[in-house]
Scaffold this active site. Structure first.
Site, mmCIF file in Angstrom:
data_model
loop_
_atom_site.group_PDB
_atom_site.id
_atom_site.type_symbol
_atom_site.label_atom_id
_atom_site.label_comp_id
_atom_site.label_asym_id
_atom_site.label_seq_id
_atom_site.Cartn_x
_atom_site.Cartn_y
_atom_site.Cartn_z
ATOM 1 N N ASP A 70 4.686 24.203 64.854
ATOM 2 C CA ASP A 70 4.330 24.120 63.437
ATOM 3 C C ASP A 70 5.094 25.188 62.655
ATOM 4 O O ASP A 70 5.765 26.043 63.240
ATOM 5 C CB ASP A 70 2.809 24.257 63.210
ATOM 6 C CG ASP A 70 2.219 25.543 63.793
ATOM 7 O OD1 ASP A 70 2.986 26.463 64.161
ATOM 8 O OD2 ASP A 70 0.987 25.630 63.881
ATOM 9 N N ASN A 135 -11.255 27.580 64.061
ATOM 10 C CA ASN A 135 -11.906 26.342 63.618
ATOM 11 C C ASN A 135 -11.519 25.156 64.500
ATOM 12 O O ASN A 135 -11.805 24.018 64.174
ATOM 13 C CB ASN A 135 -11.569 26.054 62.149
ATOM 14 C CG ASN A 135 -10.089 25.783 61.901
ATOM 15 O OD1 ASN A 135 -9.275 25.799 62.832
ATOM 16 N ND2 ASN A 135 -9.724 25.519 60.659
ATOM 17 N N HIS A 137 -8.401 24.256 65.382
ATOM 18 C CA HIS A 137 -7.093 23.637 65.169
ATOM 19 C C HIS A 137 -6.156 23.923 66.354
ATOM 20 O O HIS A 137 -6.287 24.943 67.032
ATOM 21 C CB HIS A 137 -6.470 24.042 63.829
ATOM 22 C CG HIS A 137 -5.978 25.452 63.732
ATOM 23 N ND1 HIS A 137 -6.092 26.196 62.582
ATOM 24 C CD2 HIS A 137 -5.354 26.258 64.621
ATOM 25 C CE1 HIS A 137 -5.567 27.385 62.778
ATOM 26 N NE2 HIS A 137 -5.113 27.453 64.019
ATOM 27 N N GLU A 142 -5.584 20.609 61.598
ATOM 28 C CA GLU A 142 -6.841 21.197 61.155
ATOM 29 C C GLU A 142 -7.997 20.224 61.416
ATOM 30 O O GLU A 142 -7.774 19.038 61.684
ATOM 31 C CB GLU A 142 -6.750 21.501 59.653
ATOM 32 C CG GLU A 142 -5.734 22.589 59.293
ATOM 33 C CD GLU A 142 -6.274 24.011 59.501
ATOM 34 O OE1 GLU A 142 -7.094 24.233 60.414
ATOM 35 O OE2 GLU A 142 -5.858 24.910 58.735
#
Ligand code: PGA
Length: 249
Positions: A70, A135, A137, A142
Site C-alpha cells: 500500500d 482496527n 486492516h 479498512e
C-alpha cells in the site's frame, strides 16, 4: 482448509528473527521470489535482521523483487511518513527490484490498478508479509472491505491516520486517502505471513484469528487462505483462547 499456523514468541527480537527466517526460506526456495512487504513499526526490526543476514553473506536478495502492499495518496515521493520514504529508510536490502506506488500519482485509482496488474503479470506474490492495524486492516483494506476487494483508493479511517501522525509530523499532515492492494490481491499470494506485537493488538488479533470471517475485521479474511502463518508476541497473543496453549516455536 488447513488452520492458520500461530507462532507465539516472547519478544521483539525473536519475532524479528523468526520472521526473517520465514522470508529467507522463501528466497532460498525461490531466489527470484516476489515478496509483498509491509511498512509500519512492526516490521522494522525484521528488515534490520534481514539486512544483517544479507551483509553477513548468509542470504542474497539480488534476484528477489519486493512489492509495496500500500501507499498514501496525495503526497510526494519525498514526503516524510509515506511508505516510499519508509522503504528508503528501513528496507536496506539489495533487491532485484522494489516496486512502490507513486504517492504523487495524479490519478491514484488508475495508478494502483496498473500497479496490481503489473504484479499479476509478473506472476503474483510468492510470500506476502502483513502487519495488522488496530482496527483489523491489512494493507489499507479498512473495515468494510469485502474478501474480494480489488486494488483501489480508500478513505483512511481516523484511527489509521492517527497511527501515522508521528511519522508525518502531525495528524493534519497525514493524507486522507491511500492506495492499496485489495484483499483479493493479497489472498492470491501463495504464502502469507502476518506479524503483530504489543498488547494494543491483542483484541484485534484474537478477533482476526478466532472470530468470524467478516468485513468488519478485514484480517479475518485471511482465514480463507490455505497457507497463513502468524508470528505474534505474548502481549499480542494475550486475548487468544483456542491457541493460547500452543508451544512457542
Ligand atoms: P504498525 O502498523 O506495525 O505500525 O502497528 C500495522 C498496520 O497498520 O498494518
Amino acid at each position: 482448509m488447513p488452520p492458520m499456523r500461530i507462532e507465539i514468541v516472547p519478544d521483539d527480537a525473536t519475532l524479528a528473527s523468526r520472521a526473517a527466517d520465514a522470508i529467507c526460506e522463501a528466497v532460498r526456495q525461490k531466489p527470484d521470489a516476489a515478496l509483498g512487504l509491509p511498512t509500519g513499526h512492526t516490521p522494522i526490526l525484521t528488515y534490520r535482521e534481514l539486512q544483517l543476514r544479507q551483509d553477513a553473506g548468509e542470504i542474497s536478495f539480488a534476484r528477489a523483487t519486493a512489492w509495496a502492499i500500500d501507499e498514501f495518496a496525495d503526497a510526494t515521493r519525498t514526503t516524510p511518513g509515506t511508505n516510499t520514504v519508509f522503504y528508503r529508510e528501513h528496507l536496506r536490502l539489495n533487491l532485484g527490484a522494489l516496486h512502490v506506488p507513486n504517492p504523487g500519482a495524479a490519478g491514484p485509482t488508475e495508478h494502483i490498478r496498473a500497479f496490481a496488474d503489473a504484479l499479476r503479470r509478473a506472476g503474483g506474490l510468492d510470500l506476502c508479509v502483513l502487519g495488522i492495524g488496530r482496527n483489523g486492516h491489512v494493507a489499507f483494506n479498512e473495515p468494510g472491505s469485502p474478501v474480494d476487494a480489488p486494488a483501489r483508493v480508500v478513505n483512511l479511517k481516523a484511527v489509521s491516520r492517527a497511527a501515522h501522525a508521528a511519522t508525518f509530523g502531525s495528524l493534519g499532515r497525514v493524507p486522507h486517502r491511500g492506495m492499496t492492494l485489495g484483499m483479493a490481491d493479497i489472498l492470491e499470494a501463495r504464502k502469507i505471513l502476518v506479524l503483530a506485537h504489543g498488547a494494543h493488538k491483542a483484541t484485534v488479533v484474537a478477533a482476526a484469528i478466532e472470530g468470524p470471517q467478516t468485513a468488519d475485521i478485514p484480517a479475518s479474511w485471511l482465514q480463507v487462505h490455505d497457507d497463513v502463518t502468524w508470528i505474534i508476541d505474548d502481549a499480542a497473543a494475550s486475548a487468544l483462547t483456542r491457541n493460547a496453549k500452543q508451544p512457542r516455536g
